[in-house]
Design an enzyme around this catalytic site. Structure first.
Site, short mmCIF file in Angstrom:
data_model
loop_
_atom_site.label_atom_id
_atom_site.label_comp_id
_atom_site.label_asym_id
_atom_site.label_seq_id
_atom_site.Cartn_x
_atom_site.Cartn_y
_atom_site.Cartn_z
N ALA A 127 0.83 -1.21 0.00
CA ALA A 127 0.00 0.00 0.00
C ALA A 127 0.86 1.25 0.00
N LEU A 128 0.39 2.30 -0.65
CA LEU A 128 1.10 3.57 -0.63
C LEU A 128 1.26 4.01 0.82
N CYS A 168 5.36 3.22 7.58
CA CYS A 168 5.00 4.35 8.43
C CYS A 168 3.49 4.62 8.45
N GLU A 193 13.89 -7.13 28.54
CA GLU A 193 14.93 -6.44 27.76
C GLU A 193 16.29 -7.05 28.06
N GLY A 247 13.65 -5.14 16.88
CA GLY A 247 14.32 -4.44 15.79
C GLY A 247 13.77 -4.83 14.43
N ASP A 266 15.17 3.18 5.44
CA ASP A 266 15.46 2.05 6.34
C ASP A 266 16.36 1.00 5.69
N HIS A 287 11.34 10.36 9.34
CA HIS A 287 11.84 11.68 8.91
C HIS A 287 13.25 11.58 8.34
N HIS A 305 4.81 32.49 27.98
CA HIS A 305 4.45 32.02 29.32
C HIS A 305 2.94 31.92 29.43
P1 FAD Z 1 9.01 1.78 4.44
O1 FAD Z 1 8.09 2.72 5.11
O2 FAD Z 1 9.22 0.44 5.04
O3 FAD Z 1 8.47 1.63 2.94
C1 FAD Z 1 9.05 0.75 2.04
C2 FAD Z 1 7.99 0.34 1.04
O4 FAD Z 1 8.62 -0.39 -0.01
C3 FAD Z 1 6.91 -0.59 1.61
O5 FAD Z 1 5.64 -0.06 1.33
C4 FAD Z 1 7.13 -1.92 0.89
O6 FAD Z 1 5.92 -2.60 0.64
C5 FAD Z 1 7.76 -1.45 -0.42
N1 FAD Z 1 8.60 -2.47 -1.05
C6 FAD Z 1 9.58 -3.21 -0.48
N2 FAD Z 1 10.18 -3.98 -1.40
C7 FAD Z 1 9.55 -3.73 -2.58
C8 FAD Z 1 9.73 -4.19 -3.90
N3 FAD Z 1 10.68 -5.08 -4.22
N4 FAD Z 1 8.88 -3.72 -4.86
C9 FAD Z 1 7.91 -2.83 -4.58
N5 FAD Z 1 7.74 -2.32 -3.34
C10 FAD Z 1 8.54 -2.75 -2.36
N6 FAD Z 1 9.42 6.23 12.62
C11 FAD Z 1 9.32 7.50 13.04
O7 FAD Z 1 10.09 8.35 12.59
N7 FAD Z 1 8.36 7.88 13.94
C12 FAD Z 1 7.50 7.00 14.48
O8 FAD Z 1 6.66 7.37 15.29
C13 FAD Z 1 7.58 5.64 14.07
N8 FAD Z 1 6.73 4.74 14.57
C14 FAD Z 1 6.81 3.45 14.14
C15 FAD Z 1 5.93 2.52 14.69
C16 FAD Z 1 5.98 1.19 14.29
C17 FAD Z 1 5.03 0.19 14.88
C18 FAD Z 1 6.93 0.79 13.30
C19 FAD Z 1 6.99 -0.63 12.82
C20 FAD Z 1 7.82 1.71 12.75
C21 FAD Z 1 7.77 3.05 13.18
N9 FAD Z 1 8.65 4.01 12.68
C22 FAD Z 1 8.58 5.29 13.12
C23 FAD Z 1 9.68 3.66 11.67
C24 FAD Z 1 9.20 4.09 10.27
O9 FAD Z 1 7.98 3.46 9.98
C25 FAD Z 1 10.26 3.75 9.24
O10 FAD Z 1 11.51 4.29 9.61
C26 FAD Z 1 9.87 4.32 7.88
O11 FAD Z 1 8.63 3.82 7.46
C27 FAD Z 1 10.95 4.00 6.85
O12 FAD Z 1 10.56 4.53 5.62
P2 FAD Z 1 11.05 3.88 4.24
O13 FAD Z 1 10.40 4.69 3.17
O14 FAD Z 1 12.52 3.74 4.24
O15 FAD Z 1 10.47 2.39 4.23
P1 NAI Z 2 14.81 -1.37 18.75
O1 NAI Z 2 16.07 -1.77 18.10
O2 NAI Z 2 14.53 0.06 18.99
O3 NAI Z 2 14.68 -2.12 20.17
C1 NAI Z 2 14.78 -3.51 20.29
C2 NAI Z 2 15.18 -3.89 21.71
O4 NAI Z 2 15.08 -5.29 21.85
C3 NAI Z 2 16.61 -3.52 22.07
O5 NAI Z 2 16.60 -2.74 23.24
C4 NAI Z 2 17.31 -4.87 22.24
O6 NAI Z 2 18.30 -4.86 23.25
C5 NAI Z 2 16.14 -5.78 22.64
N1 NAI Z 2 16.33 -7.21 22.35
C6 NAI Z 2 16.79 -7.78 21.21
N2 NAI Z 2 16.78 -9.14 21.30
C7 NAI Z 2 16.29 -9.44 22.53
C8 NAI Z 2 16.03 -10.68 23.23
N3 NAI Z 2 16.24 -11.88 22.68
N4 NAI Z 2 15.52 -10.62 24.49
C9 NAI Z 2 15.28 -9.41 25.07
N5 NAI Z 2 15.50 -8.21 24.45
C10 NAI Z 2 16.00 -8.22 23.20
O7 NAI Z 2 13.65 -2.04 17.87
P2 NAI Z 2 12.08 -1.85 17.82
O8 NAI Z 2 11.54 -1.30 19.07
O9 NAI Z 2 11.59 -3.17 17.33
O10 NAI Z 2 11.89 -0.76 16.70
C11 NAI Z 2 12.35 -1.00 15.35
C12 NAI Z 2 12.65 0.29 14.66
O11 NAI Z 2 11.47 1.02 14.43
C13 NAI Z 2 13.59 1.16 15.46
O12 NAI Z 2 14.73 1.38 14.69
C14 NAI Z 2 12.86 2.44 15.69
O13 NAI Z 2 13.64 3.55 15.39
C15 NAI Z 2 11.66 2.38 14.75
N6 NAI Z 2 10.51 2.91 15.50
C16 NAI Z 2 10.49 4.23 15.81
C17 NAI Z 2 9.48 4.76 16.57
C18 NAI Z 2 9.51 6.19 16.91
O14 NAI Z 2 10.27 6.93 16.30
N7 NAI Z 2 8.70 6.66 17.85
C19 NAI Z 2 8.37 3.95 17.05
C20 NAI Z 2 8.51 2.56 16.70
C21 NAI Z 2 9.54 2.09 15.94
#
Ligand code: FAD
Ligand code: NAI
Length: 461
Positions: free
Chosen positions: A38-39, A43, A200, A267, A308, A317, A440
């Protein structure tokens, strides 16, 4: 006949890819964006946006149940309508992804639906249809990591995607990983009534953040009722009679704990599977991340990568800024990403927000530094909001006073941080922030006071 030749083909329509496609179109390129799902990517569909919608709704539910009395507001019979909460979340996602469709139309970006594969020499194969472009931008993002002995079953052992769509509140949830996902989604389900236990591996939560503030966040979350097992490794999980038995190892001792749902949030890994990168000789590191130079060029001529799927923090961002910089560089402009000022926010309550160096990083670099702190409890607006948990910490260079890092634990810290990011982008000194007038009463006055306190000159403590 459909056009199959473009100046740029972007693979992936997440925040990195779709923003790059729009910017490239603004710069005059003929652009196509291929997306297999999906578009909006992770994120908009299963990441930032649905999680923030649920964080907001669950916080309101929790407050209505427990925190309005202090304001002199009596509420009775507060009930959870989980289906309604999920519908609101899905409606927001639909609106936001529909917005991208509209933006693509407006900027004349061709949306190609399907799985893209690199076919060499400027060619992209989308499920049998061949497209060519002068340049290709890989923006394929990332997906959840599955632990070897804890495979997802989509029902009891789940990842973040399923945790955003549960149809009932689990009685007990164990969360593996105290990173952003574990803390945010753990908070959501805890607020909605689940007992949440976070396991953790490291000795602190939110390990990339400043230790003093992540420790303070842990204390607040523990006060809210989440429990933490640190220095504990989740080793295996077994599903039996609708319960998950989780084996955890701590200091040489192994214990088994059961729960209704196990959320594995350890992760994410780059999405290169099926892209045929290896076949065309695309250089990747040992974690499967696509390697690029400062212009986001891979080792293959005309092939770029951002977001990513390349090294660096996995943040929406960061992906957006890289997408914009990459296509601006393609167009001969001076696109640039400042990796020293990437904001990082965990949207718990209070929120933990950070930019620049942590105190641990400053120490490791042996930089002379000074610190100014200010607690939320000394801020009038925090009292008005009944949100006095938290503190602001500013780290500045001891000699030049230049701000090196800003760390905020506070309600609305995500919005407060923008001032800090801008200050660092302009190489501000702590004194610059301290002498800037702040409205303020606002929470942002805590930033000014922390900046004043870098020289022990805070007024209100
Ligand atoms: P993605 O958003 O992963 O997009 C990649 C796209 O490429 C996907 O739609 C996928 O379907 C498509 N694709 C992959 N391979 C192919 C292919 N071969 N052909 C066609 N299409 C393909 N980040 C923040 O900054 N703030 C947050 O609050 C935040 N909250 C998050 C919460 C959760 C639960 C999760 C899982 C992540 C969160 N993140 C957050 C991380 C954020 O979602 C990612 O860092 C971000 O989406 C990365 O953007 P991207 O464009 O690199 O990749
Ligand atoms: P993360 O890498 O942030 O955290 C994973 C945690 O799991 C680490 O603290 C690690 O030590 C722990 N861990 C790994 N293996 C383990 C094990 N076997 N047992 C116990 N603990 C273990 O990964 P997360 O939370 O899954 O997020 C993934 C990505 O998505 C991150 O890079 C984050 O930046 C992004 N994201 C960003 C958000 C935001 O900006 N608000 C919100 C959600 C995700």
């Amino acid at each position: 006949m459909t056009n199959t030749t473009f100046d740029l083909i972007v693979i992936g329509a997440g925040p990195g890819g779709y923003v790059a496609a729009i910017r490239a179109a603004q710069l005059g390129m003929r652009v196509a964006c291929v997306e297999k799902r999906a578009l909006g990517g992770t994120c908009l569909n299963v990441g930032c946006i649905p999680s923030k919608a649920l964080l907001e709704s669950s916080e309101l539910f929790h407050r209505a149940k427990t925190a309005l009395g202090v304001h002199g507001v009596k509420v009775q019979g507060v009930e959870l309508d989980l289906a309604g909460m999920m519908k609101r979340k899905s409606d927001i996602v639909r609106k936001m992804t529909g917005g991208i469709r509209g933006l693509f139309r407006k900027h004349n970006v061709t949306h190609i639906a399907g799985m893209a594969r690199l076919a060499g020499d400027g060619k992209v194969d989308v499920e049998g249809e061949m497209y060519t472009a002068t340049r290709i931008l890989i923006a394929t993002g990332s997906s959840e990591i599955e632990l070897p002995n804890l495979p997802f079953d989509g029902v009891h052992v789940i990842g973040s995607t399923e945790a955003l769509s549960l149809d009932e509140v689990p009685k007990k949830m164990i969360v593996i990983g105290a990173g952003a996902i574990g803390l945010e989604l753990g908070s959501v389900w805890h607020r909605l009534g689940a007992e949440v236990h976070v396991v953790e591996f490291l000795d602190g939560i939110a390990p990339t953040m400043d230790r003093e503030l992540s420790h303070a966040l842990q204390k607040v979350l523990a006060k809210q009722g989440l429990t933490f097992a640190l220095k504990t490794r989740a080793e295996a999980a077994e599903v039996c009679d609708g319960k998950v038995a989780v084996t955890r190892a701590q200091g040489g001792e192994t214990t088994v704990e059961t729960c209704d749902r196990l959320l594995v949030a350890v992760g994410r890994k780059p999405n290169t599977e099926g892209l045929r990168g290896e076949e065309v000789g695309l250089a990747m590191d040992d974690r499967g991340r696509v390697l690029v130079n400062e212009a986001f060029e891979t080792n293959l001529p005309g092939v770029y990568a951002i977001g990513d799927v390349i090294p660096g923090p996995m943040l929406a961002h960061k992906a957006e800024e890289e997408g914009i910089a990459a296509v601006e560089r393609m167009a001969g402009k001076a696109g640039h990403v400042n990796y020293d000022t990437i904001p990082n926010v965990i949207y718990t309550h209070p929120e933990l927000a950070s930019v620049g160096l942590t105190e641990e990083q400053v120490k490791a670099r042996e930089m002379p530094y000074k610190v100014g702190k200010f607690p939320l409890i000394a801020n009038a607006r925090a009292h008005a909001l009944n949100a006095t948990d938290g503190l602001v910490k500013i780290i500045a260079h001891e000699k030049t006073d230049r701000v090196l890092g800003i760390h905020i634990l506070a309600a609305h810290a995500s919005d407060m941080l923008a001032e800090g990011v801008l200050a660092m982008e302009f190489s501000a000194s702590a004194e610059d922030i301290a002498r800037t007038m702040h409205a303020h009463p606002t929470l942002s006055e805590t930033l000014k006071e922390a900046a004043l306190n870098v020289s022990q000159e805070a007024i209100h403590i």
